[in-house]
Motif scaffolding. Structure first.
Motif, PDB file in Angstrom:
ATOM      1  N   ASN B 156       0.799  -1.309  -0.175  1.00 29.01           N
ATOM      2  CA  ASN B 156       0.514   0.046   0.365  1.00 29.01           C
ATOM      3  C   ASN B 156       1.324   0.892  -0.475  1.00 29.01           C
ATOM      4  N   THR B 157       1.624   1.366   0.733  1.00 25.42           N
ATOM      5  CA  THR B 157       2.836   2.383   0.627  1.00 25.42           C
ATOM      6  C   THR B 157       3.007   2.568  -0.604  1.00 25.42           C
ATOM      7  N   ALA B 158       3.710   1.674  -0.931  1.00 22.31           N
ATOM      8  CA  ALA B 158       4.162   1.308  -3.048  1.00 22.31           C
ATOM      9  C   ALA B 158       3.416   2.300  -3.264  1.00 22.31           C
ATOM     10  N   PRO B 194      -5.792   2.368  -1.623  1.00 20.59           N
ATOM     11  CA  PRO B 194      -5.854   3.528  -0.550  1.00 20.59           C
ATOM     12  C   PRO B 194      -5.135   3.939   0.701  1.00 20.59           C
ATOM     13  N   ARG B 195      -5.204   5.336   1.136  1.00 25.97           N
ATOM     14  CA  ARG B 195      -5.113   5.561   2.454  1.00 25.97           C
ATOM     15  C   ARG B 195      -5.568   6.424   3.085  1.00 25.97           C
ATOM     16  N   ALA B 196      -6.151   6.340   4.629  1.00 29.69           N
ATOM     17  CA  ALA B 196      -6.757   6.830   4.988  1.00 29.69           C
ATOM     18  C   ALA B 196      -5.958   7.101   5.890  1.00 29.69           C
ATOM     19  N   LEU B 197      -6.023   8.684   6.491  1.00 30.28           N
ATOM     20  CA  LEU B 197      -5.799   8.979   8.308  1.00 30.28           C
ATOM     21  C   LEU B 197      -6.483   9.987   8.657  1.00 30.28           C
ATOM     22  N   VAL B 198      -7.199   9.387  10.256  1.00 32.62           N
ATOM     23  CA  VAL B 198      -7.603   9.400  10.607  1.00 32.62           C
ATOM     24  C   VAL B 198      -7.635  10.531  12.142  1.00 32.62           C
ATOM     25  N   VAL B 199      -6.886  11.527  12.236  1.00 25.58           N
ATOM     26  CA  VAL B 199      -6.668  11.734  13.579  1.00 25.58           C
ATOM     27  C   VAL B 199      -7.165  12.939  13.961  1.00 25.58           C
ATOM     28  N   ALA B 200      -7.869  12.554  15.324  1.00 28.51           N
ATOM     29  CA  ALA B 200      -8.947  12.460  16.693  1.00 28.51           C
ATOM     30  C   ALA B 200      -8.839  13.162  18.030  1.00 28.51           C
ATOM     31  N   GLY B 201      -8.497  15.000  17.214  1.00 30.85           N
ATOM     32  CA  GLY B 201      -8.647  15.633  18.270  1.00 30.85           C
ATOM     33  C   GLY B 201      -8.617  15.427  20.092  1.00 30.85           C
ATOM     34  N   LYS B 202      -8.045  16.185  21.207  1.00 32.24           N
ATOM     35  CA  LYS B 202      -8.967  15.525  22.094  1.00 32.24           C
ATOM     36  C   LYS B 202      -9.615  15.575  22.747  1.00 32.24           C
ATOM     37  N   GLU B 210     -16.554   3.574   6.439  1.00 35.79           N
ATOM     38  CA  GLU B 210     -15.550   3.043   5.435  1.00 35.79           C
ATOM     39  C   GLU B 210     -16.420   1.597   4.613  1.00 35.79           C
ATOM     40  N   SER B 211     -16.654   2.410   3.665  1.00 33.16           N
ATOM     41  CA  SER B 211     -16.788   1.233   2.466  1.00 33.16           C
ATOM     42  C   SER B 211     -17.060   1.008   1.805  1.00 33.16           C
ATOM     43  N   PHE B 212     -16.721  -0.248   1.488  1.00 32.10           N
ATOM     44  CA  PHE B 212     -16.724  -1.337   0.065  1.00 32.10           C
ATOM     45  C   PHE B 212     -17.503  -1.896  -1.146  1.00 32.10           C
ATOM     46  N   VAL B 213     -17.689  -1.001  -1.745  1.00 33.07           N
ATOM     47  CA  VAL B 213     -18.698  -1.398  -2.828  1.00 33.07           C
ATOM     48  C   VAL B 213     -18.335  -1.859  -4.095  1.00 33.07           C
ATOM     49  N   SER B 214     -18.812  -2.999  -5.186  1.00 28.43           N
ATOM     50  CA  SER B 214     -18.386  -3.037  -6.322  1.00 28.43           C
ATOM     51  C   SER B 214     -19.895  -2.760  -7.138  1.00 28.43           C
ATOM     52  N   LEU B 215     -19.267  -1.975  -8.407  1.00 24.29           N
ATOM     53  CA  LEU B 215     -20.087  -1.540  -9.101  1.00 24.29           C
ATOM     54  C   LEU B 215     -20.851  -2.580 -10.151  1.00 24.29           C
ATOM     55  N   SER B 216     -20.061  -3.853 -10.147  1.00 28.00           N
ATOM     56  CA  SER B 216     -20.415  -5.046 -10.598  1.00 28.00           C
ATOM     57  C   SER B 216     -20.386  -6.476 -10.350  1.00 28.00           C
ATOM     58  N   ASP B 217     -20.974  -7.067 -10.582  1.00 27.65           N
ATOM     59  CA  ASP B 217     -20.517  -8.206 -10.012  1.00 27.65           C
ATOM     60  C   ASP B 217     -19.219  -9.310 -11.059  1.00 27.65           C
ATOM     61  N   GLN B 218     -19.750  -8.665 -12.442  1.00 23.61           N
ATOM     62  CA  GLN B 218     -18.493  -9.824 -12.650  1.00 23.61           C
ATOM     63  C   GLN B 218     -16.760  -9.276 -13.228  1.00 23.61           C
ATOM     64  N   SER B 219     -16.032  -8.166 -12.399  1.00 22.11           N
ATOM     65  CA  SER B 219     -15.032  -7.516 -12.109  1.00 22.11           C
ATOM     66  C   SER B 219     -14.359  -8.316 -11.713  1.00 22.11           C
ATOM     67  N   GLN B 220     -13.138  -7.689 -11.644  1.00 23.17           N
ATOM     68  CA  GLN B 220     -12.409  -8.523 -10.377  1.00 23.17           C
ATOM     69  C   GLN B 220     -11.064  -7.290 -10.105  1.00 23.17           C
ATOM     70  N   ASN B 221     -11.482  -7.371  -8.411  1.00 28.05           N
ATOM     71  CA  ASN B 221     -11.072  -5.938  -7.699  1.00 28.05           C
ATOM     72  C   ASN B 221     -10.117  -6.613  -7.053  1.00 28.05           C
ATOM     73  N   PHE B 222      -8.431  -5.854  -6.613  1.00 26.94           N
ATOM     74  CA  PHE B 222      -8.296  -6.021  -5.644  1.00 26.94           C
ATOM     75  C   PHE B 222      -8.071  -4.927  -4.800  1.00 26.94           C
ATOM     76  N   THR B 223      -8.243  -4.746  -3.845  1.00 25.00           N
ATOM     77  CA  THR B 223      -8.410  -3.482  -3.430  1.00 25.00           C
ATOM     78  C   THR B 223      -7.758  -4.083  -1.720  1.00 25.00           C
ATOM     79  N   ASN B 224      -6.744  -2.867  -1.454  1.00 27.72           N
ATOM     80  CA  ASN B 224      -5.803  -2.456  -0.198  1.00 27.72           C
ATOM     81  C   ASN B 224      -5.286  -1.706   0.696  1.00 27.72           C
ATOM     82  N   ILE B 225      -6.620  -1.856   1.179  1.00 24.72           N
ATOM     83  CA  ILE B 225      -6.429  -0.298   2.231  1.00 24.72           C
ATOM     84  C   ILE B 225      -5.233  -0.508   3.643  1.00 24.72           C
ATOM     85  N   VAL B 226      -5.170   0.545   3.987  1.00 29.22           N
ATOM     86  CA  VAL B 226      -4.509   0.599   4.846  1.00 29.22           C
ATOM     87  C   VAL B 226      -5.062   2.622   5.412  1.00 29.22           C
ATOM     88  N   SER B 227      -5.701   2.143   6.765  1.00 24.95           N
ATOM     89  CA  SER B 227      -6.699   2.852   7.642  1.00 24.95           C
ATOM     90  C   SER B 227      -5.491   3.229   9.086  1.00 24.95           C
TER      91      SER B 227
END
Lengths: 255, 451
Positions: B156-158, B194-202, B210-227
């Motif tokens: 992901n970092t790469a 994708p990368r998400a950074l959440v900083v919650a203050g005092k 965070e939601s992950f949804v495919s637009l099609s049943d047929q596509s082949q996707n690889f989602t590699n997220i770091v939050s």
């Protein structure tokens, strides 16, 4: 026409090689309260569950005619829909399902079967809350999952709640009195008595005569080794209390 | 093409080509500190490859990544002008007009579909976030997770180009923030990081979805997220994760949480559908009195594979953590739960429990569940337990004896089992969405065993 007519009923656990019920005959007319008493292992609970259609029992002979229809071979839900109710000795716990959800679903199934409109949520809530209060169930309990963490007494009260809301033609009470303290026994008995009517019958399955102090039966039957060995009036229960089942077991041996 | 490697399966050649392109494209445009981080991460990943399910590799023991490794996924280059319209999105994904929503298509921010936040917080796509709040980004990015620990975090970092930067100022309680990741209906296998950074203050209060949804049943996707979540003193974050990508997809989600004093991280994760869906959650309670409540519900069918890999590390005294996961498995599906609670020396008065409960609806379904504790401190209370069982026939009989037919009884039983986790979702629109998905899945699950 009797409400329930059991003829020469033989039944066993599916796959077992021996019958537990070995020729039970019983006739229950509308409005009557029958008690089935017997020692441990006599087949009392088997009888109650075979009436309700428990899937892992097999009827090997005989008939169960309820409200003019043969029940042998029919699934438990059909029996329930045609007016049979079994109050369980050990009611199941259902995680994540609230007692009212379960009861509403049961009532809706019944309405659908009878071609009546379902109760609205408002109508149901009213009926439900009144009945809960009536039986003396702690309303907080009813926010939990069905029967989960309920005491023995609370479970039995909840069975009576279902009985009162579903208004069956025949209620089979399987050892409803077992494990109850006096207060719970009184509450449960009062619930049963409040439901007695000329068009509703009860079969009270019990080891002890205790509950029959509060719910007076019309007929008492002694079940021993899968057969009814003696029938009589309410007195017969008192006789059992005095003499125990010993004498009846001997009777059975000579049958 | 893949090569055997004693450490792992090397990535397909497409990954290397895409990395080269990415570095040359972004040369100059990117801040050099990011380019350096990328280079280092890629070199390490290229050396390690994908993890292999084998003995001794506890983190991947029950999840075979060969099906993922053998597909030569190419880095998605989505044309965001072809993003679907809002109507279609609302039909597929959780949505509430009152939420701040950042929509991503194959990892790329789609401004046209997004709804900006109010002035009470920062919720920006990563590029804008880096421009506007470089201070936050530099301070926190990769701080939660050491770069060289995990294969997929390295990957992901790469490749991370886009994502979200969220900052909740001290004491703020903004409207819920939704990061919606759509996988496009591409005809060729595509990946995004994708990368998400959440900083919650005092003492801030926030809801993040965070939601992950495919637009099609047929596509082949690889989602590699770091939050990455960073909770300052007294911060409270309610986190929700909804994983709905399709049955051909692979998903690796790494959620890293770093908590300071008296902060609370509540999380509910719902997952159904992927060929492999991995939910890695690693929480570090790094100050006294921090609390985290992690819950999850996974519903798998057919040949799906769901893997929850959870760790909570109590570094300091008086921390509390709960893990409550439930699985409903049908078909030939396979699920994994491995949860560990580590109580470090000195983390006295820790309370921790872990539970993973599973309902197996078919003979072919399989669960590997392994809750575990590693306690290095005295005076702590820790519990764990796991169950796996079939539908209880006595319970079904009880329900039928009240007039419910077999399917209705089973549905109700499964529904009840699921609702104990689903009920933890407190956002009405999200709760309705998840309940709706469960209702849609139920008939298929309830019929299981009759096939």
């Amino acid at each position: 026409m009797p409400l329930l007519e059991v003829k020469n009923l033989h039944a066993r656990v599916t796959g077992a090689d021996k019958d537990i019920l070995r020729g039970v005959h019983l006739t229950v007319n509308a409005g009557e309260v029958h008690a089935i008493m017997g020692p441990n292992g006599s087949g009392k609970s088997t009888f109650a569950n075979v009436l309700a259609g428990r899937p892992d029992y097999a009827v090997t002979d005989g008939n169960i005619v309820f409200d003019g229809k043969e029940l042998v071979g029919t699934p438990p839900e059909d029996r329930a829909l045609s007016g049979m109710f079994l109050a369980f000795q050990y009611p199941a716990e259902i995680p994540g399902v609230r007692p009212w959800q379960f009861l509403k679903a049961a009532l809706d199934a019944r309405a659908q079967f009878e071609g009546r409109p379902k109760l609205s949520v408002r109508e149901f809530s009213k009926l439900y809350e009144e009945t809960v209060k009536d039986i003396g169930i702690n309303p907080d309990l009813m926010q939990r999952s069905l029967n989960e963490g309920f005491s023995g007494g609370e479970k039995k009260r909840n069975e009576v709640l279902q009985l009162k809301v579903l208004k069956p033609k025949l209620a089979v009470m399987d050892e409803t009195d077992s494990g109850l303290d006096v207060d719970a026994l009184k509450a449960v008995s009062a619930g049963i008595n409040s439901m007695r009517s000329t068009d509703r019958s009860f079969i009270i399955v019990t080891h002890y005569q205790r509950i029959l102090e509060y719910v007076t039966p019309d007929r008492v039957h002694i079940l021993v080794a899968g057969r009814i060995v003696q029938s009589g009036g309410a007195d017969l229960a008192h006789q059992v209390e005095r003499t125990g089942y010993e004498k009846f077991i001997k009777t059975e041996a000579t049958v | 093409m893949t090569l055997a490697n004693p450490k792992g399966t090397l990535p397909g050649l497409g990954y290397a080509a895409d990395f080269k392109d990415l570095q040359s494209l972004s040369n100059g445009a990117d801040a050099s500190w990011i380019a350096q981080i990328r280079e280092r991460a890629w070199t390490k990943f290229a050396e390690l490859g994908f993890p292999t399910a084998r003995r001794g590799n506890e983190r991947w023991k029950y999840t075979n990544l060969a099906p993922l490794a053998k597909v030569d996924f190419r880095l998605a280059r989505p044309d965001v002008s072809h993003a679907p319209d809002l109507l279609k999105i609302k039909a597929l994904a959780p949505w509430d007009d009152a939420w701040t929503t950042l929509v991503f298509l194959d990892g790329r921010f789609v401004k046209r579909l997004s709804r900006p936040s109010g002035a009470d917080c920062v919720a920006l796509d990563l590029a804008a976030g880096l421009r506007a709040r470089r201070d936050i980004a530099e301070q926190h990015l990769t701080r939660v997770q050491a770069v060289d620990e995990d294969h997929f975090t390295l990957l992901n970092t790469a490749f991370a180009e886009d994502g979200a930067l969220i900052h909740i100022p001290d004491g703020a309680s903004p409207a819920p923030i939704h990061l919606l990741f759509l996988s496009s209906d591409s005809e060729t296998p595509q990946t995004c990081h994708p990368r998400a950074l959440v900083v919650a203050g005092k003492n801030s209060h926030s809801n993040i979805i965070e939601s992950f949804v495919s637009l099609s049943d047929q596509s082949q996707n690889f989602t590699n997220i770091v939050s990455e979540y960073y909770l300052d003193e007294g911060a409270k974050v309610s986190h929700h994760r909804v994983l709905m990508e399709n049955e051909r997809s692979f998903h690796i989600g790494n959620t890293r949480v770093y908590q300071l004093r008296d902060s609370t991280f509540d999380s509910v994760a719902f997952a159904t559908g992927q060929a492999i869906g991995r939910n890695d959650v690693h929480v570090k309670l790094d100050a006294e009195g921090a609390e985290c409540n992690l819950a999850g519900l996974y519903m798998t069918n057919n040949k799906q594979h769901a893997d929850n890999n959870i760790s909570v590390t109590h570094e300091k005294p008086r921390g509390t953590s709960h893990q409550y996961f439930k699985g409903i498995l049908a078909g030939q599906s396979h699920a994994v739960f491995s949860g560990i609670v580590v109580v470090k020396p000195g983390a006295a008065k820790t309370y921790a429990d872990q539970k993973d409960l599973n309902l197996l609806l078919s003979r072919g379904a399989e669960i590997d569940t392994k809750p575990s504790l590693e306690i290095l401190a005295d005076d702590v209370k820790c519990f764990h337990g796991a169950t796996a069982g079939h539908v209880d026939q006595d319970t079904i009989y009880y329900m039928r004896s009240r007039g419910l037919d077999l399917e209705t009884a089973k549905s109700m039983l499964i529904r009840g089992f699921a609702s104990e986790v689903a009920a933890k979702v407190k956002l009405p629109a999200l709760s309705r969405y998840i309940e709706g998905v469960i209702d849609q899945l139920l008939p298929e699950f309830a019929l299981e065993g009759k096939k």
